[in-house]
Design an enzyme around this catalytic site. Sequence first.
Site, PDB file in Angstrom:
ATOM      1  N   ASP A 133      31.244  28.308  41.907  1.00  0.00           N
ATOM      2  CA  ASP A 133      30.683  29.598  40.986  1.00  0.00           C
ATOM      3  C   ASP A 133      29.560  28.829  40.322  1.00  0.00           C
ATOM      4  O   ASP A 133      29.249  27.718  40.035  1.00  0.00           O
ATOM      5  CB  ASP A 133      31.914  29.867  40.186  1.00  0.00           C
ATOM      6  CG  ASP A 133      32.835  28.981  39.402  1.00  0.00           C
ATOM      7  OD1 ASP A 133      32.130  27.566  39.409  1.00  0.00           O
ATOM      8  OD2 ASP A 133      33.677  29.054  38.779  1.00  0.00           O
ATOM      9  N   HIS A 181      42.914  32.126  35.620  1.00  0.00           N
ATOM     10  CA  HIS A 181      41.620  32.142  36.409  1.00  0.00           C
ATOM     11  C   HIS A 181      41.508  31.120  37.450  1.00  0.00           C
ATOM     12  O   HIS A 181      41.608  29.906  36.938  1.00  0.00           O
ATOM     13  CB  HIS A 181      40.254  32.823  35.977  1.00  0.00           C
ATOM     14  CG  HIS A 181      39.361  31.862  35.008  1.00  0.00           C
ATOM     15  ND1 HIS A 181      39.215  31.870  33.599  1.00  0.00           N
ATOM     16  CD2 HIS A 181      38.792  30.632  35.396  1.00  0.00           C
ATOM     17  CE1 HIS A 181      38.549  31.054  33.325  1.00  0.00           C
ATOM     18  NE2 HIS A 181      38.089  30.123  34.168  1.00  0.00           N
ATOM     19  N   ASN A 229      43.795  31.904  31.214  1.00  0.00           N
ATOM     20  CA  ASN A 229      44.168  33.181  31.595  1.00  0.00           C
ATOM     21  C   ASN A 229      44.551  33.106  32.937  1.00  0.00           C
ATOM     22  O   ASN A 229      44.994  34.243  33.811  1.00  0.00           O
ATOM     23  CB  ASN A 229      43.297  34.271  31.361  1.00  0.00           C
ATOM     24  CG  ASN A 229      42.011  34.102  32.269  1.00  0.00           C
ATOM     25  OD1 ASN A 229      41.692  33.136  32.860  1.00  0.00           O
ATOM     26  ND2 ASN A 229      41.004  35.204  31.713  1.00  0.00           N
TER      27      ASN A 229
HETATM   28  C1  GLP Z   1      35.325  27.699  34.250  1.00  0.00           C
HETATM   29  C2  GLP Z   1      35.510  27.286  35.582  1.00  0.00           C
HETATM   30  C3  GLP Z   1      36.595  26.932  36.516  1.00  0.00           C
HETATM   31  C4  GLP Z   1      37.463  25.797  35.546  1.00  0.00           C
HETATM   32  C5  GLP Z   1      37.872  26.445  34.151  1.00  0.00           C
HETATM   33  C6  GLP Z   1      38.643  25.819  33.354  1.00  0.00           C
HETATM   34  O1  GLP Z   1      35.849  28.755  33.887  1.00  0.00           O
HETATM   35  N1  GLP Z   1      34.672  28.328  36.204  1.00  0.00           N
HETATM   36  O2  GLP Z   1      36.417  26.586  37.728  1.00  0.00           O
HETATM   37  O3  GLP Z   1      38.749  25.812  36.349  1.00  0.00           O
HETATM   38  O4  GLP Z   1      36.438  26.773  33.691  1.00  0.00           O
HETATM   39  O5  GLP Z   1      38.001  24.679  32.537  1.00  0.00           O
HETATM   40  P1  GLP Z   1      38.741  23.448  32.010  1.00  0.00           P
HETATM   41  O6  GLP Z   1      38.715  22.481  33.096  1.00  0.00           O
HETATM   42  O7  GLP Z   1      37.354  23.011  31.133  1.00  0.00           O
HETATM   43  O8  GLP Z   1      39.642  24.027  31.285  1.00  0.00           O
END
Ligand code: GLP
Length: 246
Positions: A67, A137, A135
């Site tokens: 992304d 995702h 959440n």
């Molecule tokens: C962002 C990215 C995701 C990632 C998420 C969690 O939203 N688009 O790919 O998994 O953050 O991030 P973190 O690892 O900092 O908790």
Amino acid sequence: MKIYRSEDEREMGMIAADLVAAQLRVKPNSLLGLATGSTPVGMYEALAELCQAGKTDFSAAKTVNLDEYVSLSPENEQSYRYFMQKHLFERVNILPRNTFVPDGTADPAVACKRYDELLDSLGRIDLQVLGIGRNGHIGFNEPSDDFPCDTHVVELSESTIEANARFFASKAEVPRRAVTMGIRPILYARTVMLLVCGEEKAEIVKRAFTGPVTPRVPASILQLHPNFLLVGDRAALSLLDGSMVC
Ligand code: GLP
């Protein structure tokens, strides 16, 4: 689903890096699906060390990222392209032309179409690395009424904007939209490895991997993947039944 439990975040990064390195040994020209966020940083660090020690080789590998924020250019320090350059691409022997991240600066609809064409031309992802949002995702596939198949533009949820604001000077600077790979190439990947650490993710890990498969918790669809590895630290896996962990 196979679960690897580490004592802490550092060990989680090393386990994940060893799995990526094993993939590259077995298939040097692997297509790796890559993720951003703070969770995989330790894995990238360990991979850079392995590569600098001559123990892994990215020279034939290709990568596709999940992304990118709409409007952020590769030079912007908060863009995911910048993140990947800094944490991995500039530290290993991958060819720049073999690294792909959605274009945050193009018209979003065009960027999505181009990314799907690219994914089609590259073929099946060999190993897809994922993190998980609080959440549920994956990539930027936010909770919704269905599982979007293709690359699409998302309006980021308030909780994601809040969670990701720590990387920006203020919450107001977090882009409201992103381009994300859809669920299809993720589920179609030969192997999927989701990394998770920290107590604050324990509840979503339990919901995603022991609850119903639902687009309200996008990561739950990984329960259907035949070769799904969950790599987490003790805190993040603390609400799972101990017998699930190997
Ligand atoms: C962002 C990215 C995701 C990632 C998420 C969690 O939203 N688009 O790919 O998994 O953050 O991030 P973190 O690892 O900092 O908790």
